[in-house]
Scaffold this active site. Structure first.
Site, PDB file in Angstrom:
ATOM      1  N   HIS A  16       7.248  -6.828  -2.676  1.00 18.76           N
ATOM      2  CA  HIS A  16       7.090  -6.380  -1.285  1.00 18.76           C
ATOM      3  C   HIS A  16       8.106  -7.083  -0.376  1.00 18.76           C
ATOM      4  O   HIS A  16       8.035  -6.947   0.842  1.00 18.76           O
ATOM      5  CB  HIS A  16       5.702  -6.742  -0.753  1.00 18.76           C
ATOM      6  CG  HIS A  16       4.555  -6.062  -1.439  1.00 18.76           C
ATOM      7  ND1 HIS A  16       4.530  -4.726  -1.741  1.00 18.76           N
ATOM      8  CD2 HIS A  16       3.352  -6.560  -1.848  1.00 18.76           C
ATOM      9  CE1 HIS A  16       3.375  -4.429  -2.314  1.00 18.76           C
ATOM     10  NE2 HIS A  16       2.648  -5.514  -2.396  1.00 18.76           N
TER      11      HIS A  16
ATOM     12  N   ARG B  96      -8.218   3.430  -4.275  1.00 17.39           N
ATOM     13  CA  ARG B  96      -9.292   3.869  -3.391  1.00 17.39           C
ATOM     14  C   ARG B  96      -9.412   5.393  -3.387  1.00 17.39           C
ATOM     15  O   ARG B  96     -10.292   5.959  -4.019  1.00 17.39           O
ATOM     16  CB  ARG B  96      -8.999   3.319  -1.973  1.00 17.39           C
ATOM     17  CG  ARG B  96     -10.112   3.391  -0.983  1.00 17.39           C
ATOM     18  CD  ARG B  96      -9.622   2.844   0.357  1.00 17.39           C
ATOM     19  NE  ARG B  96      -8.447   3.579   0.845  1.00 17.39           N
ATOM     20  CZ  ARG B  96      -8.497   4.656   1.636  1.00 17.39           C
ATOM     21  NH1 ARG B  96      -9.661   5.112   2.054  1.00 17.39           N
ATOM     22  NH2 ARG B  96      -7.376   5.260   2.032  1.00 17.39           N
TER      23      ARG B  96
ATOM     24  N   SER C  21      -4.760   2.491   4.348  1.00 17.25           N
ATOM     25  CA  SER C  21      -4.956   1.892   3.029  1.00 17.25           C
ATOM     26  C   SER C  21      -5.046   0.368   3.141  1.00 17.25           C
ATOM     27  O   SER C  21      -5.918  -0.271   2.534  1.00 17.25           O
ATOM     28  CB  SER C  21      -3.790   2.303   2.115  1.00 17.25           C
ATOM     29  OG  SER C  21      -3.964   1.776   0.830  1.00 17.25           O
TER      30      SER C  21
ATOM     31  N   LYS D  50       0.801  -1.240   0.000  1.00 17.29           N
ATOM     32  CA  LYS D  50       0.000   0.000   0.000  1.00 17.29           C
ATOM     33  C   LYS D  50       0.836   1.294   0.000  1.00 17.29           C
ATOM     34  O   LYS D  50       0.403   2.325   0.493  1.00 17.29           O
ATOM     35  CB  LYS D  50      -0.986   0.038   1.198  1.00 17.29           C
ATOM     36  CG  LYS D  50      -1.774  -1.204   1.447  1.00 17.29           C
ATOM     37  CD  LYS D  50      -2.288  -1.916   0.226  1.00 17.29           C
ATOM     38  CE  LYS D  50      -3.398  -1.238  -0.505  1.00 17.29           C
ATOM     39  NZ  LYS D  50      -3.821  -2.079  -1.680  1.00 17.29           N
TER      40      LYS D  50
HETATM   41  S1  PPS Z   1      -0.593  -3.073  -3.114  1.00 18.84           S
HETATM   42  O1  PPS Z   1      -1.846  -3.824  -2.876  1.00 18.84           O
HETATM   43  O2  PPS Z   1       0.344  -3.252  -2.022  1.00 18.84           O
HETATM   44  O3  PPS Z   1       0.002  -3.384  -4.392  1.00 18.84           O
HETATM   45  O4  PPS Z   1      -1.041  -1.549  -3.105  1.00 18.84           O
HETATM   46  P1  PPS Z   1      -0.160  -0.321  -3.609  1.00 18.84           P
HETATM   47  O5  PPS Z   1      -0.311  -0.200  -5.054  1.00 18.84           O
HETATM   48  O6  PPS Z   1       1.206  -0.398  -3.029  1.00 18.84           O
HETATM   49  O7  PPS Z   1      -0.856   0.895  -2.887  1.00 18.84           O
HETATM   50  C1  PPS Z   1      -2.194   1.234  -3.147  1.00 18.84           C
HETATM   51  C2  PPS Z   1      -2.355   2.680  -2.719  1.00 18.84           C
HETATM   52  O8  PPS Z   1      -1.706   3.528  -3.690  1.00 18.84           O
HETATM   53  C3  PPS Z   1      -2.675   4.431  -4.205  1.00 18.84           C
HETATM   54  N1  PPS Z   1      -2.356   4.818  -5.582  1.00 18.84           N
HETATM   55  C4  PPS Z   1      -2.238   6.093  -5.968  1.00 18.84           C
HETATM   56  N2  PPS Z   1      -2.297   7.241  -5.267  1.00 18.84           N
HETATM   57  C5  PPS Z   1      -2.151   8.388  -5.961  1.00 18.84           C
HETATM   58  N3  PPS Z   1      -1.975   8.454  -7.294  1.00 18.84           N
HETATM   59  C6  PPS Z   1      -1.889   7.323  -8.055  1.00 18.84           C
HETATM   60  N4  PPS Z   1      -1.722   7.413  -9.343  1.00 18.84           N
HETATM   61  C7  PPS Z   1      -2.021   6.069  -7.367  1.00 18.84           C
HETATM   62  N5  PPS Z   1      -2.009   4.776  -7.765  1.00 18.84           N
HETATM   63  C8  PPS Z   1      -2.215   4.037  -6.652  1.00 18.84           C
HETATM   64  C9  PPS Z   1      -3.979   3.647  -4.085  1.00 18.84           C
HETATM   65  O9  PPS Z   1      -5.105   4.461  -4.245  1.00 18.84           O
HETATM   66  C10 PPS Z   1      -3.830   3.064  -2.695  1.00 18.84           C
HETATM   67  O10 PPS Z   1      -3.923   4.048  -1.663  1.00 18.84           O
HETATM   68  P2  PPS Z   1      -5.283   4.422  -0.907  1.00 18.84           P
HETATM   69  O11 PPS Z   1      -4.868   5.369   0.187  1.00 18.84           O
HETATM   70  O12 PPS Z   1      -5.875   3.155  -0.362  1.00 18.84           O
HETATM   71  O13 PPS Z   1      -6.154   5.080  -1.932  1.00 18.84           O
END
Ligand code: PPS
Length: 283
Positions: free
Chosen positions: A98, A244, A128, A45
């Site tokens: 990870h 999200r 998250s 996340k």
């Molecule tokens: S995972 O399941 O571990 O692979 O998740 P990961 O991709 O590491 O993290 C998911 C969070 O990253 C946010 N996210 C973004 N935020 C801003 N801009 C962009 N472009 C973007 N892409 C992914 C995603 O919404 C998750 O955070 P939260 O706070 O839950 O929205």
């Protein structure tokens, strides 16, 4: 909800049964690493899917078709998931992981390949991950945010302790060709962050291609791209999505004052003298 997945511990790290296998994790340790490999390392996340999108677009010189026709995992797989075929990719292999420092392929520690470590302020990570566990079938639904917060702080979550993850990667940074970058830097200045990544990777993009990379890596565009938003993952309910909110500081909508103070104190104790700083809100 009953399901076929459980967390199990392998060499001090929690993995998911039926997704991760100990045989493959063993094999991965000594797998050959190539000079051209690029692996983005994250605690869950912290920006993994974002990096899948950014790396694909940089290596396709900003061609939007590269992120529209193939699922992110097929372009940039997790190295530790056997079904995702990192080992059989053609070069340059782009991947995410990870894995904690101690389980990463040893070849990377010889400065072969490049590593981009992306970290995020841990309060937003826990929020998250909490929502993710409520959403996705393969992880248990937490009984409450407070209970989940305790599990997170004790490392009783998938991939174990956030503190150990970032500390061990940072402590051993000199063994790698590595760039540390925060989720918040990406969020606050995506263009500058993509330029920084390009420089590290030795890739040159002209202004127009850089603009396309940035455009297709914004949250708004990624959210409506089914190849990036993992609309195929098995979820517990219809409402919700992989991508999200994508903001800095959502923890303020979840933590009580007492939880926040307790968390700050633990961060202070566990990360005493740790040089990387965290951005807790967008101001
Ligand atoms: S995972 O399941 O571990 O692979 O998740 P990961 O991709 O590491 O993290 C998911 C969070 O990253 C946010 N996210 C973004 N935020 C801003 N801009 C962009 N472009 C973007 N892409 C992914 C995603 O919404 C998750 O955070 P939260 O706070 O839950 O929205």
């Amino acid at each position: 909800m009953s399901h076929n997945y459980d967390l199990y511990e392998y060499k001090s790290c929690n993995f998911i049964s039926n997704i991760h296998t100990t045989e493959y994790l063993d094999e991965l340790t000594n797998t050959e690493i190539r000079d051209t490999d690029v692996i983005a390392i994250t605690y869950p996340k912290s920006g993994t899917v974002w990096m899948q999108q950014i790396l694909t677009l940089i290596f396709s010189n900003g061609d939007p078709a590269a992120v529209q026709n193939k699922l992110a995992v097929e372009r940039v797989p997790w190295i530790e998931i056997p079904t995702m075929c990192f080992l059989t990719q053609t070069s340059p292999r782009l991947a995410v992981s990870h894995l904690p420092y101690h389980l990463i392929p040893v070849g990377l520690k010889k400065k072969t390949g490049k590593v981009i470590y992306v970290y995020r302020n841990p309060k937003d990570v826990v929020v998250s991950l909490y929502h993710f566990q409520n959403y996705i079938t393969l992880l248990d639904t937490p009984s409450s945010f407070d209970e989940f917060l305790q599990s997170f702080l004790e490392g009783k979550v998938v991939y174990s302790s956030w503190f150990d993850h970032i500390q061990n990667w940072y402590t051993h940074r000199n063994e790698f060709n590595i760039l540390f970058l925060s989720y918040e830097e990406l969020k606050l200045d995506l263009r500058k962050s993509v330029q920084k990544i390009c420089k590290f990777l030795g890739k040159e993009l002209d202004d127009e291609n850089l603009d396309t990379v940035v455009k297709h890596c914004t949250f708004a565009i990624m959210k409506v791209n089914p190849m990036a938003n993992y609309e195929n993952v098995e979820s517990k309910h219809e409402s919700g999505s992989f991508l999200r909110k994508g903001i800095i500081g959502d923890w303020k909508n979840h933590f009580t004052v007492a939880q926040s103070e307790m968390f700050d104190q633990i961060v202070e104790e566990r990360l005493k003298e740790f040089p990387l700083k965290f951005i807790w809100d967008s101001n």
